[in-house]
Design an enzyme around this catalytic site. Structure first.
Site, PDB file in Angstrom:
ATOM      1  N   ASN A 237      46.837  91.822  77.486  1.00 15.06           N
ATOM      2  CA  ASN A 237      45.454  91.969  76.986  1.00 15.06           C
ATOM      3  C   ASN A 237      45.252  93.293  76.260  1.00 15.06           C
ATOM      4  O   ASN A 237      44.433  94.126  76.637  1.00 15.06           O
ATOM      5  CB  ASN A 237      44.430  91.783  78.116  1.00 15.06           C
ATOM      6  CG  ASN A 237      44.597  92.765  79.253  1.00 15.06           C
ATOM      7  OD1 ASN A 237      45.673  93.336  79.431  1.00 15.06           O
ATOM      8  ND2 ASN A 237      43.540  92.981  80.011  1.00 15.06           N
TER       9      ASN A 237
ATOM     10  N   ASP B 117      46.026  87.103  81.740  1.00 14.35           N
ATOM     11  CA  ASP B 117      45.371  87.926  82.763  1.00 14.35           C
ATOM     12  C   ASP B 117      44.064  88.506  82.233  1.00 14.35           C
ATOM     13  O   ASP B 117      44.003  89.039  81.133  1.00 14.35           O
ATOM     14  CB  ASP B 117      46.300  89.066  83.181  1.00 14.35           C
ATOM     15  CG  ASP B 117      45.688  89.882  84.304  1.00 14.35           C
ATOM     16  OD1 ASP B 117      45.139  89.288  85.234  1.00 14.35           O
ATOM     17  OD2 ASP B 117      45.752  91.127  84.231  1.00 14.35           O
TER      18      ASP B 117
ATOM     19  N   HIS C 278      47.146  88.833  91.810  1.00 10.11           N
ATOM     20  CA  HIS C 278      46.209  89.547  92.694  1.00 10.11           C
ATOM     21  C   HIS C 278      45.382  88.652  93.625  1.00 10.11           C
ATOM     22  O   HIS C 278      44.158  88.587  93.518  1.00 10.11           O
ATOM     23  CB  HIS C 278      45.272  90.464  91.899  1.00 10.11           C
ATOM     24  CG  HIS C 278      44.764  89.923  90.595  1.00 10.11           C
ATOM     25  ND1 HIS C 278      44.148  88.692  90.479  1.00 10.11           N
ATOM     26  CD2 HIS C 278      44.772  90.458  89.351  1.00 10.11           C
ATOM     27  CE1 HIS C 278      43.807  88.503  89.222  1.00 10.11           C
ATOM     28  NE2 HIS C 278      44.183  89.548  88.513  1.00 10.11           N
TER      29      HIS C 278
ATOM     30  N   ASN D 236      38.372  93.459  89.463  1.00  8.55           N
ATOM     31  CA  ASN D 236      38.399  92.001  89.434  1.00  8.55           C
ATOM     32  C   ASN D 236      39.799  91.521  89.791  1.00  8.55           C
ATOM     33  O   ASN D 236      40.740  91.886  89.114  1.00  8.55           O
ATOM     34  CB  ASN D 236      38.011  91.510  88.039  1.00  8.55           C
ATOM     35  CG  ASN D 236      37.831  90.006  87.998  1.00  8.55           C
ATOM     36  OD1 ASN D 236      37.740  89.358  89.030  1.00  8.55           O
ATOM     37  ND2 ASN D 236      37.794  89.452  86.796  1.00  8.55           N
TER      38      ASN D 236
ATOM     39  N   ASP E  34      48.240  96.199  89.557  1.00 13.64           N
ATOM     40  CA  ASP E  34      47.186  95.834  88.607  1.00 13.64           C
ATOM     41  C   ASP E  34      46.554  97.116  88.038  1.00 13.64           C
ATOM     42  O   ASP E  34      45.338  97.214  87.868  1.00 13.64           O
ATOM     43  CB  ASP E  34      46.119  94.930  89.245  1.00 13.64           C
ATOM     44  CG  ASP E  34      45.188  94.295  88.204  1.00 13.64           C
ATOM     45  OD1 ASP E  34      45.429  94.479  86.990  1.00 13.64           O
ATOM     46  OD2 ASP E  34      44.226  93.627  88.619  1.00 13.64           O
TER      47      ASP E  34
ATOM     48  N   HIS F   5      40.859 103.024  82.536  1.00 19.71           N
ATOM     49  CA  HIS F   5      39.727 103.071  81.602  1.00 19.71           C
ATOM     50  C   HIS F   5      39.379 104.535  81.377  1.00 19.71           C
ATOM     51  O   HIS F   5      39.737 105.390  82.186  1.00 19.71           O
ATOM     52  CB  HIS F   5      38.511 102.338  82.179  1.00 19.71           C
ATOM     53  CG  HIS F   5      38.722 100.867  82.329  1.00 19.71           C
ATOM     54  ND1 HIS F   5      38.815 100.012  81.253  1.00 19.71           N
ATOM     55  CD2 HIS F   5      38.879 100.093  83.433  1.00 19.71           C
ATOM     56  CE1 HIS F   5      39.012  98.780  81.679  1.00 19.71           C
ATOM     57  NE2 HIS F   5      39.061  98.791  82.999  1.00 19.71           N
TER      58      HIS F   5
ATOM     59  N   GLY G 117      38.429  97.569  87.057  1.00 18.42           N
ATOM     60  CA  GLY G 117      39.795  98.078  87.087  1.00 18.42           C
ATOM     61  C   GLY G 117      39.957  99.351  87.886  1.00 18.42           C
ATOM     62  O   GLY G 117      39.043 100.174  87.961  1.00 18.42           O
TER      63      GLY G 117
END
Lengths: 312, 435
Positions: free
Chosen positions: B94, B152, B232, B278, B305, B309, B324
């Protein structure tokens, strides 16, 4: 004495603190009822009403509360401010603080936004409603009205009627009422009732007649009409049929039942006009009491001392 | 060039080794594991009192490059990985543009070659632009080095598209890594649905939003025979679904993150946006079920994961903050505490979840110290302690709810292809200079 920096919700207040605010609001109400509604108590203090959501009643109530106390108050609507230019909430808060603002009154559609602002600026923050979290000043004015009309909160049976899932008024009322010893019933459609809400010490009803039986107070919540589009209930007609407070249903409650509504009302949907305007209704008085409660909070948060001094 | 790792407790679950012994590396390859290997001509790494393991593999990270370099780059993300004890990471597609074609997969591999310090295994998108509509060029990406495919963060909502993706991916024996989330059930949600979400007034995401998709994808794996790896896993119900699928013999595997093992929804009280993730942090019962799932083998591996950010993106109202948590630099000590010290897993079982298991899922020729394998090695010090300070992270992302936590059992060396890239939590000099 009130020692907190901010008022973010009733969840964190002790019963003593709640009662202290309500006690302070009583002389404030006397000021509003005077011919000359002005005391110099907050002269030299500034209050900014930072509203990210439309509001007439709450914003005007805070504004008048500040003005009756001689504070300078400024209103900011997010739609006309630098927020539309993409300024963050923290930066907006810091900007206002740099201008010397003592108290920021914030209304925001995101739960927790006042807590977030309070963490990031030195000015005091009052939550004027955040998302579906809390609306503490509404609950305080509801408590004030109940106390005034019923002589006290302890032992009252209070039915909160409507959309419990998305209502910040319901949450703040539940905290305040349970802390002060009332028996709280919540009633609404299963789709608008949070799971596990019983764990907050309330009784859950889905049948309005049972929920109203022998109630001392009925607090009718505004039903957001857009919930229908999301499928939480089929039509306003059916909602009204199942959960609307009508004159007939009111008879299930105690003969001296008190009817409250935070406004604005959807007349004929959640509350019948004759109930809203009837003898049991204290809806207009709630509005007056709202100004008194907000005066008390502005006073206490700016370090107000003994109450006698406030009303001189 | 020879490197002798001397006197450590060598744990290699693939070979059933858990003993104090030596490991000899030559020209980037493991050449010998055994007692009293001669140090002649070799650089010696004194590992007595330390745990010497195959290089840890984190098969679920977000390196954000290309396109989102303000959050992280391949250079900074792989440094964070090395610092956290990971010799390999598999990165999610992503990015901007989405890694849904050979060009982006090649870019990631080239960038990792040029600036990375650990192995980077790209994961390609399932659908074009991860839009959930048309299949991406899965075969082309496979031949360019994609090790798995995943949308994802953007679950494939259309069951027919997912079925086709599984049928197609099977041609290449590529696993599909599924982020299981029914977007309608989860819509508007900010945290786990439960009493805490009611009190905080944050819209809840029910466990069912994850579980209905886990169930759907397991059923599709049964239909297609495609390898399915559930991302996850966060709820007790999902663990049970995977357990049943494995019992049935379906090619289903699963992963869990350190944050879902060490935090619950209660962490959201106070509205700290670093707790927004998430799937959301769940209940205490879910955490217990995840641990049980690791213990009985239902959950195969532990992944971070890692989702960096910028500070500005996260320092906003809870509902506006992106989801995140950064995990690379805290994962190992967090799970050591939650799993080994609390007696859920033995050290060897924990090492398995970071090495041979993810290697098997992605088909990597790694995750063990068998002679002849690439010399990826992670060395841990059980006794070392540190207080987490997000400002000292190599990662650009500071969005960690563990700031200020005191953690024990730190990675003290990461070796990638025979090269020591990290010692004592710091990148080695040659690696520092490699940008």
């Amino acid at each position: 004495m009130f020692k907190r920096k901010d008022l973010l919700g009733l969840a964190e207040l002790t019963p003593e603190e709640i009662n202290f605010i309500l006690d302070t609001a009583r002389p404030m109400k006397q000021i509003i009822l005077r011919d000359i509604k002005k005391v110099p108590t907050l002269r030299g203090k500034s209050v900014v009403n930072l509203f990210y959501e439309p509001s007439t009643r709450t914003r005007t109530s805070f504004e008048l509360a500040a003005k009756y106390m001689s504070a300078d108050s400024v209103n900011i609507a997010a739609s006309t401010s630098s927020v539309v230019k993409g300024e963050s909430l923290t930066d907006t808060g810091i900007t206002l603080t740099s201008m010397g603002c003592d108290i920021v009154v914030i209304r925001h559609r995101e739960s927790g936004a006042p807590a977030f602002l309070a963490r990031n600026i030195p000015a005091r923050v009052i939550n004027a409603g955040d998302g579906t979290h809390e609306h503490p000043t509404q609950a305080l004015l509801d408590l004030f009205t109940m106390r005034e009309k019923k002589g006290g909160i302890k032992g009252l049976t209070v039915t909160i009627l409507g959309d419990i899932l998305f209502s910040r008024v319901a949450r703040s009322n539940i905290w305040g009422l349970t802390k002060l010893g009332a028996k709280v019933r919540v009633c609404g459609p299963t789709t608008l009732m949070p799971r596990q809400i019983e764990e907050l010490g309330v009784e859950v009803y889905h049948n309005i007649d049972e929920a109203l039986k022998d109630a001392d107070v009925i607090n009718v919540l505004r039903i957001q009409l857009e919930r229908q589009d999301k499928g939480y209930f089929p039509t306003t007609r059916e909602y009204s049929r199942l959960f609307g407070l009508t004159k007939e249903r009111l008879e299930k409650a105690k003969p001296d039942v008190l009817v409250l509504h935070p406004g604005p009302m959807n007349r004929g949907i959640e509350i019948a006009p004759e109930v809203a305007d009837g003898l049991h209704s204290a809806i207009n008085e709630q509005v007056t009491n709202g100004v008194a409660v907000r005066m008390a909070l502005l006073y206490l948060l700016t370090g107000g001392g003994a109450i006698g001094e406030a009303v001189n | 060039m020879k490197l002798l790792i001397k006197g450590g407790r060598v744990i290699d679950p693939a070979q059933g080794i858990d003993e104090i012994t030596d490991v000899l590396v030559e020209n980037g390859i493991i050449v010998q594991v055994g007692a009293d290997i001669s140090s002649e001509g070799a650089e010696v790494f004194q590992a007595s009192g330390k745990l010497v393991c195959p290089g840890f593999i984190d098969m679920h990270v977000h390196l954000r490059e290309p396109g989102l370099e303000a959050k992280e780059t391949i250079a900074t993300g792989t440094r964070a990985a090395a610092a956290g004890g990971f010799a390999s990471v598999a990165c999610m597609p992503n990015t901007l543009p989405v890694a849904d074609n050979r060009a982006v997969i090649n870019f990631i591999r080239n960038q990792a070659q040029a600036e990375g310090v650990v192995n980077v295994w790209p994961i390609g998108a399932i659908t074009k632009g991860s839009q959930g509509k048309e299949l991406a060029e899965i075969g082309d990406m496979f031949y360019s080095g994609a090790k798995a495919i995943s949308d994802d963060g953007h679950p494939v909502m259309n069951g027919e598209v997912m079925r086709c993706a599984m049928d197609y991916a099977k041609m290449f024996d590529l696993p599909i890594i599924s982020h299981c989330e029914d977007l309608n059930l989860a819509a508007g949600g900010n945290m786990n649905e439960g009493l805490t979400s009611v009190v905080l007034g944050l819209q809840g995401i029910p466990a069912a939003a994850e579980e209905v998709m886990v169930a759907r994808d397991i059923i599709l794996a049964r239909l297609t025979g495609c390898k399915l790896h559930i991302c996850h896993v966060s709820t007790a119900g999902s663990v049970e679904l995977v357990r049943q699928a494995k019992k049935e013999g379906l090619p289903v595997t699963a992963e869990v993150t350190p944050h879902h093992l060490t935090l619950t929804e209660k962490a959201v009280e106070g509205y700290d946006p670093s707790t927004k993730v998430n799937p959301p942090l769940r209940s205490l019962e879910d955490v217990a079920a995840l641990k049980k799932g690791l213990q009985d083998g239902t959950i195969d591996c532990i992944v971070t994961d890692h989702a960096p950010h910028t500070v500005e993106e996260k320092a906003v109202e809870y509902g506006h903050a992106p989801c995140g948590i950064v995990g690379l630099e805290t994962a190992v000590p967090l799970v050591w505490q939650a799993l080994v010290i609390e007696g859920v897993l033995t050290p060897a079982q924990l090492v398995e979840k970071f090495t041979v298991k993810p290697a098997g899922i992605l088909g990597l020729d790694r995750g063990t110290l068998i002679p002849g394998k690439p010399a990826d090695i992670t060395i841990l010090d059980e006794t070392a302690e540190e207080t987490v300070d997000v400002n000292s992270f190599y990662s650009k992302g500071k969005n960690s709810p563990y700031h200020g936590w005191k953690l024990k059992c730190l990675p003290v060396a990461t070796i990638v292809g025979g090269k020591v890239v990290m010692t004592d939590g710091k990148l080695t000099k040659s690696m520092e200079e490699r940008i």
